[in-house]
Design an enzyme around this catalytic site. Structure first.
Site, PDB file in Angstrom:
ATOM      1  N   SER A  24      51.678  97.825 -17.972  1.00  0.00           N
ATOM      2  CA  SER A  24      51.670  96.471 -18.523  1.00  0.00           C
ATOM      3  C   SER A  24      50.358  96.241 -19.264  1.00  0.00           C
ATOM      4  CB  SER A  24      51.837  95.418 -17.414  1.00  0.00           C
ATOM      5  OG  SER A  24      50.702  95.387 -16.573  1.00  0.00           O
ATOM      6  N   GLY A  25      50.396  95.271 -20.162  1.00  0.00           N
ATOM      7  CA  GLY A  25      49.202  94.883 -20.888  1.00  0.00           C
ATOM      8  C   GLY A  25      48.963  93.400 -20.731  1.00  0.00           C
ATOM      9  N   ASP A  45      39.917 102.089 -19.564  1.00  0.00           N
ATOM     10  CA  ASP A  45      40.017 100.949 -18.655  1.00  0.00           C
ATOM     11  C   ASP A  45      39.272 101.174 -17.349  1.00  0.00           C
ATOM     12  OD1 ASP A  45      41.853 102.812 -17.674  1.00  0.00           O
ATOM     13  OD2 ASP A  45      43.594 101.503 -17.891  1.00  0.00           O
ATOM     14  N   ASN A  56      41.469 112.095 -10.414  1.00  0.00           N
ATOM     15  CA  ASN A  56      42.707 111.325 -10.526  1.00  0.00           C
ATOM     16  C   ASN A  56      43.639 111.661  -9.370  1.00  0.00           C
ATOM     17  OD1 ASN A  56      41.557 111.115 -13.193  1.00  0.00           O
ATOM     18  ND2 ASN A  56      43.558 110.466 -13.924  1.00  0.00           N
TER      19      ASN A  56
END
Length: 474
Positions: A13-14, A227, A286
């Site tokens: 999502s943004g 991000d 990650n």
């Protein structure tokens, strides 16, 4: 008071957020939240970049008067421009299968040890270097732009790549802090496509008149455009003895260091050294993250996460364990069926209820965090007093408690919108707010946001036994 717009694009999502920053003030207001996900066209997964751009513009037009804009997004993916500045095809999604087998081919040309000595980057099959090696570059490809830089180019007409995202490409010299001409040449890529690098805080340019609307001249400022780089800015740590998990679709587990760790031990443990704001290094690994749970919910058609977590809390502990980083969990698909198959392959009975599946996923993630955190501390020779969980996963109370239990250190959860907050803080400093260093930014986050503390509970021996059992299934 500074009013800035933070464009924060995650892998599912943004959002466009309005940030207000001033003395003892750090506030966010959501302007526009929108779907982001892959679109399959003739067998290839793409990002819908025009949808994202339109959604960003919609959010910016709702912002009213703002002093600047900053953009951050996920890493590794990119778009290619031709000599006229036109986009050559929709960017391909990192979960696409086009990179299958490519990493092995590249490593036959540049051995893993040499690649790590320059880039310090974790080996992941979808890293930018392998995506580029997987495709035949258009003869008229002139410029490579990472996703935030592509959107900034459309907003301003200015071309460049911000440094923290460049550091995720596996084509960046982490010590020299520049593109590695040697690696680019050895892998057979054209040096011409790699543009100049921006620092977080640089002014990229003003928004073009047709995008600005009535707001007048508005600068677009380079932030920590990966991000996670922005999220780590907003870790509300009081000193350096902390670790973090940026928890969302992916979980990025690690430490913040002054210099990269390029040892054989770091490479063998598959740790990455990514660039951070103010020249810091994000030494991390990650972990698959909440992607597995998200895909299960999609397949089940069940968006009642709270109910699933209640059922998971009541399910028997350590009944089933999986390796969340196993390659079969990377691509979109029927995740419950893949978990069942993984259990058969590892000699376990598959979970029999949705609650048991969720319990399996969360306990397995907590074990992966435990393993990663302990390895990071050993390799970097750094003690940790507290583990900060930031991002959307900080709202998952069961996962936060399991993480504290597994890792044996207190967990401080929050803020949820860490990436947007870090984005806002870097913009505010570029506009003149008196933040001499990251510690000052983090102090403002601590004083303006509520955090939840989870103390370790249960028996450490139970987690030791679970880890040993999981090791036996690998």
């Amino acid at each position: 008071m500074k009013r800035v717009a933070a464009v924060d694009l995650g892998a599912s999502s943004g959002r466009v957020m309005l940030g207000s920053v001033g003395p003892e003030v750090l506030e966010l207001r959501e302007l526009n939240r929108f779907w982001n996900g892959p679109v399959r066209v003739h067998g290839t997964l793409h990002w819908d970049l025009l949808h994202l751009y339109r959604s960003v513009l919609d959010g910016l037009h709702l912002a009213g008067r703002i002093d600047s804009v900053g953009i951050d997004s996920w890493a590794v993916d990119y778009g290619l421009l031709d000599t006229h500045g036109r986009l050559l095809g929709n960017p391909v999604h990192y979960r696409d299968s086009r990179t299958d087998g490519v990493m092995e081919r590249v490593l036959s040309t540049v051995p893993a040890s040499e690649l790590y000595a320059v880039t310090g980057l974790q080996q992941l099959p979808f890293n930018t270097v392998y995506q580029l090696a997987a495709e035949e570059l258009f003869s008229d490809a002139a410029t490579l732009l990472m996703i935030p830089d592509l959107l900034a180019y459309w907003l301003t007409g200015e071309i460049g790549v911000e440094r923290t995202n460049a550091s995720t490409t596996q084509l960046y010299d982490v010590a020299a802090r520049d593109w590695s001409d040697q690696l680019i040449s050895r892998i057979g890529l054209p040096r011409r496509v790699f543009p100049r690098l921006w620092e977080p805080g640089d002014v990229i340019g003003n928004m073009l008149p047709d995008e600005t609307g009535p707001a007048g001249e508005v600068p677009v400022i380079a932030v920590g455009s990966h991000d996670t780089a922005s999220a780590v800015v907003a870790v509300p740590a009081a000193d350096d003895r902390f670790a973090y998990i940026s928890s969302g679709t992916w979980s990025l587990v690690g430490l913040e260091l002054d210099a990269p760790v390029l040892t054989d031990d770091a490479r063998a443990a598959n740790f990455t050294n990514e660039g951070g704001v103010d020249g810091r290094i994000r030494f991390l690994r990650n972990v698959m993250g909440l992607w597995i749970l998200q895909e299960c919910q999609r397949v089940w058609g069940d968006d009642d996460l709270a109910g699933l977590l209640r059922d998971a809390a009541d399910a028997p502990p350590f009944a089933v364990l999986i390796d969340p980083d196993a390659p079969e969990f990377l691509a979109p698909g029927n995740m419950p069926a893949r978990i069942e198959e993984h259990c058969r392959a590892t000699g376990q009975d598959a979970p029999r209820s949705r609650g048991a599946v969720v319990r399996c996923i969360l306990e397995s993630l907590a074990l992966a965090y435990r393993r990663t955190l302990r390895a990071a501390q050993t390799i970097a020779d750094r003690d940790v007093d507290v583990l900060h969980v930031i991002g959307g996963g900080s709202q998952n109370e069961l996962l936060c408690q399991l993480t504290a239990d597994a890792c044996g250190v207190p967990v401080l959860a929050g803020p949820v919108e860490a990436s947007a907050l870090g984005n806002v803080l870097v913009q505010a400093r570029a506009l003149g707010e008196p933040f001499p260093d990251l510690r000052a930014m983090r102090a403002l986050v601590r004083s303006t946001h509520s955090l939840r503390r989870y103390a370790p509970q249960g028996k450490p021996a139970d987690w030791d036994a679970a880890e040993s059992r999981l090791d036996g299934t690998r």
